[in-house]
Scaffold this motif. Structure first.
Motif, short mmCIF file in Angstrom:
data_model
loop_
_atom_site.label_atom_id
_atom_site.label_comp_id
_atom_site.label_asym_id
_atom_site.label_seq_id
_atom_site.Cartn_x
_atom_site.Cartn_y
_atom_site.Cartn_z
N ALA A 277 0.81 -1.21 0.00
CA ALA A 277 0.00 0.00 0.00
C ALA A 277 0.85 1.26 0.00
CB ALA A 277 -0.93 0.01 1.21
N LEU A 278 2.10 1.16 0.41
CA LEU A 278 2.99 2.32 0.49
C LEU A 278 3.94 2.41 -0.69
CD1 LEU A 278 3.99 2.01 4.27
CD2 LEU A 278 2.01 3.18 3.29
N GLU A 279 3.90 1.42 -1.56
CA GLU A 279 4.90 1.33 -2.63
C GLU A 279 4.73 2.42 -3.70
OE1 GLU A 279 7.51 0.17 -3.71
OE2 GLU A 279 8.02 -1.65 -2.64
N ILE A 280 5.79 2.57 -4.49
CA ILE A 280 5.76 3.48 -5.62
C ILE A 280 4.67 3.04 -6.59
CG2 ILE A 280 7.50 2.24 -6.98
CD1 ILE A 280 8.70 5.11 -7.54
N GLY A 281 3.95 4.02 -7.17
CA GLY A 281 2.72 3.70 -7.87
C GLY A 281 2.78 3.78 -9.39
N HIS A 282 1.61 3.58 -9.97
CA HIS A 282 1.42 3.43 -11.41
C HIS A 282 1.79 4.70 -12.19
CE1 HIS A 282 -0.54 1.60 -14.91
NE2 HIS A 282 -1.31 2.67 -15.06
N VAL A 283 1.47 5.86 -11.65
CA VAL A 283 1.81 7.13 -12.30
C VAL A 283 3.18 7.62 -11.89
CG1 VAL A 283 1.12 9.57 -12.53
CG2 VAL A 283 -0.62 7.78 -12.60
N ASP A 284 3.65 7.22 -10.71
CA ASP A 284 4.99 7.58 -10.26
C ASP A 284 6.07 7.22 -11.29
OD1 ASP A 284 4.53 8.70 -7.69
OD2 ASP A 284 4.33 6.69 -6.81
N ILE A 285 5.79 6.23 -12.12
CA ILE A 285 6.74 5.82 -13.16
C ILE A 285 7.15 7.01 -14.01
CG2 ILE A 285 7.00 4.39 -15.25
CD1 ILE A 285 5.02 2.40 -13.91
N PHE A 286 6.24 7.97 -14.19
CA PHE A 286 6.52 9.12 -15.05
C PHE A 286 6.63 10.44 -14.28
CE2 PHE A 286 4.16 5.97 -17.53
CZ PHE A 286 5.13 5.68 -18.48
N THR A 287 6.21 10.47 -13.02
CA THR A 287 6.17 11.74 -12.30
C THR A 287 7.05 11.78 -11.06
OG1 THR A 287 4.23 11.01 -11.03
CG2 THR A 287 3.82 12.23 -13.08
N ALA A 288 7.52 10.64 -10.58
CA ALA A 288 8.30 10.62 -9.34
C ALA A 288 9.61 11.40 -9.49
CB ALA A 288 8.60 9.18 -8.92
N ASN A 289 10.03 11.99 -8.41
CA ASN A 289 11.29 12.73 -8.44
C ASN A 289 12.46 11.83 -8.83
OD1 ASN A 289 9.89 15.01 -7.57
ND2 ASN A 289 10.30 14.60 -5.40
#
Length: 453
Positions: free
Chosen positions: A424-436
């Motif tokens: 539940a805390l993991e890096i997510g589906h959109v984070d692939i393109f928006t995470a720092n």
């Protein structure tokens, strides 16, 4: 369609050295025939007859030495049979794309078109412009192409949406094929060779890419467009009974909507509203989720996306767009990997309408209760494959699909930043393109794979 009302694609290629097509400017075929492979052939013929929508071509500088070229392409006789094409590339001078040996074509997923999905950092003041996958790849010598599927171009108040009842995954796969043919044609016409290009699909776009590749595997090798496939955080088959049951529930719900004449989903409008309210009135009472503030709902949409789906219909357990932090009551207190303001800007880039037929088609092969023709040749897909997943998105649940392909060169990269129990805390589906940290976590492994293939 009269020639005088359209700009032939060849004329544009000659004027801006960007796009090229065969000399025919005949009207494109309106729909694929019924055989499983037919939309591949239809795409080739449609690309030869496609024309540029007048006034739609544009160039914009993104960062130093990198530009995006965009246009809209009419691909059929209907007024709404229009797709968007994009190219992000290094330039030798303004308006002069550099020659590149490597190329990739990006297919977006639900709700967000090419710019909104892959170039959101450019539109958001909360993120550096350069933190966008197409720019990252272009700076490193990759010619990046992409599509806006036809439904992303519809306005929220589009009348007479009956045709959306037939705009399914094969429609998008055909349009994807047109984009691939045009991209390769341009590269050939501008001296960059006839090398086939990689195809990357994210989310629903990965399902569409697999449908396209399945059909393309049935045409002679010399007529195929792709040299490799990147499946990003998605799947089209499962061996998990609970995930299959959830797909069957979503399928039944969408088929019921279609039977009632509701051809278009409006979730994109919900995303826009959530993002806008969270940005402009964060402390205000949410009109969307009573009892919450707008900011809390914005965080929920990212870190607990599964709560917005009906019970039993989550794509995978605890599926979420962005990793977050939670309080003791289970409410998100912030986002971990993507800047919160960037997330709200991302939400506001969603397109207002999407065909329910497409959503139903995406769930049909996962449910697997009835036979559909467009997944019949997954085992004939033999190009090299990279599966790139996010631990809190589809993640490991997407690996099974790769075992059904005929490829002998399959690379699996699932980014997990914590223990399995903390999904539940993991890096997510959109984070692939928006995470720092997306360039380090996701984009560098992708670039390494492109370089090796």
């Amino acid at each position: 369609m009269r020639r005088s009302t359209m700009i032939p694609l060849l004329a544009l290629a000659l004027s801006c050295a960007l796009f090229a097509t065969p000399t025919s400017a005949a009207t494109a075929s309106a729909a694929p025939a019924g055989a499983p492979v037919a939309f591949v052939e239809a795409a080739r013929h449609a690309a030869a007859g496609s024309v540029v929508v007048p006034g739609s071509f544009s160039r914009r500088a993104l960062v130093s030495g990198i530009a995006e070229y965009s246009l809209r392409l009419r691909v059929g006789a209907g007024a709404r049979e229009v797709i968007g094409l994009h190219r992000v590339v290094k330039e030798t001078s303004p308006g002069q794309p550099a020659r590149t040996a490597k190329a990739i074509f990006l297919a977006h997923g639900d709700a967000w078109g090419f710019d909104a999905a892959f170039l959101s950092a450019v539109a958001s003041p909360a993120a550096p412009d350069a933190r966008a996958l197409p720019i990252y790849l272009a700076q490193r010598g990759v010619d990046v192409w992409g599509i806006d599927f036809r439904w992303t171009l519809l306005p929220a108040d589009a009348p007479n949406l009956a045709e959306l009842a037939t705009w399914g995954i094969e429609t998008d796969a055909r349009d994807l094929g047109i984009g691939l043919v045009v991209a390769r044609g341009v590269r050939l016409a501008t001296g960059q060779g006839n090398r086939k290009i990689h195809l990357l699909g994210w989310s629903r776009g990965a399902q569409t890419a697999l449908v396209y590749l399945s059909a393309e595997s049935q045409v002679p090798a010399g007529l195929r467009q792709t040299r490799g496939a990147v499946v990003v955080d998605s799947f089209i088959k499962t061996n998990d009974a609970d995930i299959r049951a959830a797909a069957c529930a979503r399928l039944a719900a969408n088929e019921a909507l279609l039977a009632a004449g509701q051809t278009a989903a409006t979730s994109g409008q919900l995303f826009v509203a959530i993002g806008s309210l969270a940005e402009t009135a964060p402390a205000g009472a949410s009109p969307i989720v009573p009892g919450f503030t707008n900011r809390q709902v914005g965080r929920l949409a990212g870190a607990a996306t599964y709560t917005f789906l009906p019970p039993g219909q989550s794509f995978v357990p605890l599926y979420h767009f962005t990793g977050g932090t939670f309080d003791g009551a289970g409410l998100p207190t912030g986002l971990t990997y993507t800047t919160e303001a960037h997330w709200y800007d991302f939400l506001q880039g969603a397109s207002p309408l999407e065909p329910n037929r497409l959503l139903a088609d995406g769930d049909a092969p996962i449910c697997d209760a009835t036979d559909v023709p467009f997944d019949d040749h997954l085992d004939d897909i033999t190009v090299p494959v990279l599966y790139l997943g996010a631990g809190g998105g589809v993640g490991d649940f997407g690996i099974y699909t790769t075992t059904l392909l005929g490829s002998t060169d399959v690379t699996i990269k699932v980014v997990r930043l914590g223990p399995a129990a903390a999904r539940a805390l993991e890096i997510g589906h959109v984070d692939i393109f928006t995470a720092n940290d997306a360039p380090t976590l996701f984009w560098h492994p992708l670039l390494d794979w492109i370089e090796a293939h």
